[in-house]
Design an enzyme around this catalytic site. Structure first.
Site, mmCIF file in Angstrom:
data_model
loop_
_atom_site.group_PDB
_atom_site.id
_atom_site.type_symbol
_atom_site.label_atom_id
_atom_site.label_comp_id
_atom_site.label_asym_id
_atom_site.label_seq_id
_atom_site.Cartn_x
_atom_site.Cartn_y
_atom_site.Cartn_z
ATOM 1 N N HIS A 11 0.918 -1.305 0.028
ATOM 2 C CA HIS A 11 0.000 -0.158 -0.024
ATOM 3 C C HIS A 11 0.752 1.153 0.187
ATOM 4 C CE1 HIS A 11 0.675 0.742 4.488
ATOM 5 N NE2 HIS A 11 0.599 -0.657 4.419
ATOM 6 N N HIS A 132 12.865 -4.610 4.700
ATOM 7 C CA HIS A 132 11.846 -3.707 5.215
ATOM 8 C C HIS A 132 12.285 -2.771 6.112
ATOM 9 C CE1 HIS A 132 7.492 -2.783 4.989
ATOM 10 N NE2 HIS A 132 7.506 -2.280 6.281
ATOM 11 N N ASP A 232 12.059 -4.446 29.624
ATOM 12 C CA ASP A 232 12.815 -3.536 28.458
ATOM 13 C C ASP A 232 12.029 -3.264 27.347
ATOM 14 O OD1 ASP A 232 12.398 -5.889 27.381
ATOM 15 O OD2 ASP A 232 14.279 -6.731 26.876
ATOM 16 N N ASN A 314 1.896 7.460 15.095
ATOM 17 C CA ASN A 314 1.095 7.818 16.245
ATOM 18 C C ASN A 314 1.521 8.901 16.840
ATOM 19 O OD1 ASN A 314 -0.403 7.693 18.875
ATOM 20 N ND2 ASN A 314 -1.159 5.507 18.279
ATOM 21 N N ARG A 456 -13.530 13.948 14.228
ATOM 22 C CA ARG A 456 -12.162 13.891 14.084
ATOM 23 C C ARG A 456 -11.681 15.241 14.276
ATOM 24 N NH1 ARG A 456 -11.759 10.447 9.281
ATOM 25 N NH2 ARG A 456 -9.598 11.410 8.993
ATOM 26 N N ARG A 525 -2.565 18.480 17.652
ATOM 27 C CA ARG A 525 -1.276 17.873 17.154
ATOM 28 C C ARG A 525 -0.556 19.048 16.161
ATOM 29 N NH1 ARG A 525 -2.057 15.516 11.774
ATOM 30 N NH2 ARG A 525 -4.350 15.354 12.319
ATOM 31 N N THR A 556 -5.656 21.429 7.759
ATOM 32 C CA THR A 556 -6.036 20.008 7.382
ATOM 33 C C THR A 556 -5.674 19.857 5.973
ATOM 34 O OG1 THR A 556 -7.877 18.051 7.607
ATOM 35 C CG2 THR A 556 -8.647 20.512 6.862
#
Length: 611
Positions: A11, A132, A232, A314, A456, A525, A556
């Protein structure tokens, strides 16, 4: 030395051009094809990268793919054998795709390069493959402002690796530890994304945005039954509750039983249960990330940390980690997901395979993430005329004045300027802007412009020089990857009655003097805007500050639900004509909705139904 990095076939396909160690251009294929999360061969992104540097296909020295398909197939095969005969349906479903396309990906890539770019080039000798998570780690460390750093990558899964620790020094990058599939923090989060009714690999940020509306009442249950977290930060998942190894879904009936019922169906009404589930998995994710970081600091002694992989997007967890002061400095790759693997693949080949030196300056080398195409003014005007737009061309000062005035009057503004951003965030190149002081903007933008869920949150862009007056953060956040609270003096205390509200009802309570960007937990944010990386956007916010006293704008991404962020001037105009945007600035051209031909209006609402 010209190196093209490619991410594709899973994706968010993308391409990047690294020229003598410098990131010249990078873009996601979806922006050109207009197919969200396009996974195909990134032909148009490659062509853009070459055009940006005035190169032909024959000028490419190496093409580097961001992962190793044979290792992925090995994981698929070994996983099936470990669980056989359970999971045969999943294996049988995926095997034809692997045999046809993925297992022999080198030949597929060579064929695409020959047919689409240049048949006369021996692409087989120029094609390289990177693992990856090594691509993720390279994308995090090599553009960072650090000579030396620990590098933590976290995502769903690459070939085998789901989490890795590397140490970067100069032009070297050494992997020290890994956590392997099926034990994955990214897949744990994706399991809850699926369970709360959102789409895996695209809806995780919705879960993060939903979390503040809930209480983490399931967090202890997650830690007791689903994840074994060590001191850990290493962890193991209890696979008895998950189905992604052997089935066609993320979770199973035992998971349903643990959390009191089946998964929410997509588009069904959100309930307090989904909000509490979101809050719970978010809390556990934050705990794991912080525990991992503490373990890394203790075991390596490193003072700097770089982050990449999908979990690094995140931004709430990033903000918590920042406030923990585990590391002196943190740098997050702005394209932390798979698209950013194209950057890491190219830079890894340049510095590690070819042994080329790396120079470190006072800042990172991502150019503000403004790595996509820009459009010359005469080209913009020609494109807009062909699209049927009615526009006025202004000089720079008049453009800034007109746009700032529209914002101060409460208009939703489309802002298409300069080079397009690389990564999932709009950073003032392809943005929808609004006045953050309005208590109604958040809901109006969601419902009438973005056509998406009302819960949102929106992010603020703030002048770098003013950030500490408005937000509780003392570091730079140019890529909108850190969450922090609105400054106490800007917050609005809640009444006793308001404090009793729960769930979506919290949305209707203004939390600060800039309510449009203040989430229900008083967080935001943050994007800090710099005069040197985006001077026109900085000037716009500065002018808005002169008019209103507020150095903050709602920012946005310039798109509607179900579509990628706009790329071209035509994309921007079509978005104007299909949404509640009232004012559009593309280059030095400005357009007002009321001046346009009504016959050109589009109805996006019918195409993308609201949850």
């Amino acid at each position: 030395m010209n190196i093209i990095g490619i991410s594709a076939y899973y994706h968010d396909s993308a391409a990047c051009l690294v020229q003598d160690g410098r990131i010249v251009a990078a873009a996601q294929e979806e922006r050109f094809t207009r197919k969200k999360h396009d996974a195909g061969f990134p032909l148009q992104a490659i062509r853009y990268c070459l055009a940006e540097a005035s190169l032909g296909a024959a000028d490419i020295d190496h093409v580097v793919f961001y992962d190793k398909p044979f290792l992925k197939f090995e994981r698929l095969l070994e996983t099936y054998l470990a669980f056989a005969p359970r999971g045969f349906q999943s294996f049988a479903t995926s095997l034809p795709v692997w045999i046809k396309d993925k297992l022999f990906q080198k030949s597929v890539l060579v064929r695409e390069l020959q047919e689409q770019l240049d048949q006369g080039v021996d692409w087989s000798s120029r094609l390289l493959f990177s693992e990856h998570h090594h691509s993720h780690a390279a994308s995090a460390f090599f553009p960072s402002p650090f000579e030396e750093a620990a590098v933590l990558t976290m995502d769903g899964v690459g070939e085998w690796t789901t989490t890795s620790l590397a140490i970067g020094r100069g032009n070297s990058l050494d992997i020290h530890r890994e956590i392997h599939f099926p034990h994955s923090l990214g897949l744990l989060y994706s399991a809850f994304t699926h369970y709360t009714g959102f789409k895996v690999n695209s809806g995780e940020y919705k879960v993060m945005g939903l979390a503040p509306y809930g209480e983490p009442r399931f967090a202890d249950k997650i830690k007791e039954h689903l994840i074994d977290l060590r001191e850990d930060g290493s962890f193991r998942l209890n696979m008895a509750y998950f189905d992604y190894c052997t089935g066609l879904t993320m979770t199973n009936s035992r998971f349903d039983e643990l959390f009191g019922g089946p998964a929410r169906k997509a588009e069904a009404q959100l309930t307090q249960r989904e909000m509490d589930l979101a809050a719970s998995v978010q809390a556990v994710t934050e705990e794991v990330v912080i525990q991992l970081a503490k373990g890394i600091r203790k075991s390596t002694g490193q003072r700097n940390l770089c982050l990449a992989g999908g979990v690094a997007l995140n931004c709430v967890a990033n903000g918590k980690l920042l406030r923990e002061r585990v590391f002196d400095h943190i740098w997050v790759q702005p394209a932390s997901g798979d698209a950013g693997g194209a950057i890491g693949a190219a830079l890894g080949a340049h510095h590690i395979l070819l042994g080329q030196p790396r120079s470190v300056g006072p800042g990172d080398t991502m150019s503000g993430s403004y790595l996509g195409p820009a459009f010359a003014q005469d080209d913009i005007e020609a494109r807009l005329r062909r699209a049927g737009a009615v526009f006025t061309t202004l000089d720079d000062d008049a453009l800034i004045d007109a746009t700032a005035d529209a914002l101060a009057r409460g208009c939703a503004v489309g802002w298409h300027q300069g080079r397009m951003e690389f990564g999932p965030r709009a950073l003032g190149g392809r943005s929808i802007l609004a006045d953050p002081r309005s208590p109604s903007v958040q809901k109006q933008l969601n419902l009438k412009v973005k056509y998406r869920e009302s819960f949102r949150p929106f992010a603020p862009s703030v002048l770098r020089e003013d950030v500490q007056d408005w937000f509780d953060i003392d570091v730079d956040s140019p890529y909108m990857l850190m969450v922090a609270d609105v400054a106490k003096e800007r917050q609005s205390p809640m009444t006793a009655e308001q404090q009793k509200l729960f769930g979506i009802d919290k949305l209707n309570v203004p939390r600060s003097s800039i309510p449009a960007i203040t989430h229900v937990d008083y967080s935001a944010r943050i994007q800090t805007v710099h005069a040197d990386t985006n001077p026109r956007y900085h000037r716009l916010i500065s002018r808005f500050k002169e008019l209103t006293g507020c150095p903050v704008l709602v920012n946005t991404s310039f798109n509607v639900r179900g579509e990628p962020i706009v790329c071209t001037p035509e994309d921007a105009f079509h978005c104007l004509m299909g949404t509640g945007i009232e004012f559009l600035a593309v280059g030095n051209c400005v357009m007002r909705k009321e001046d346009q031909d009504p016959a050109l209006l589009r109805d996006y609402r019918n195409a993308y139904e609201l949850d």
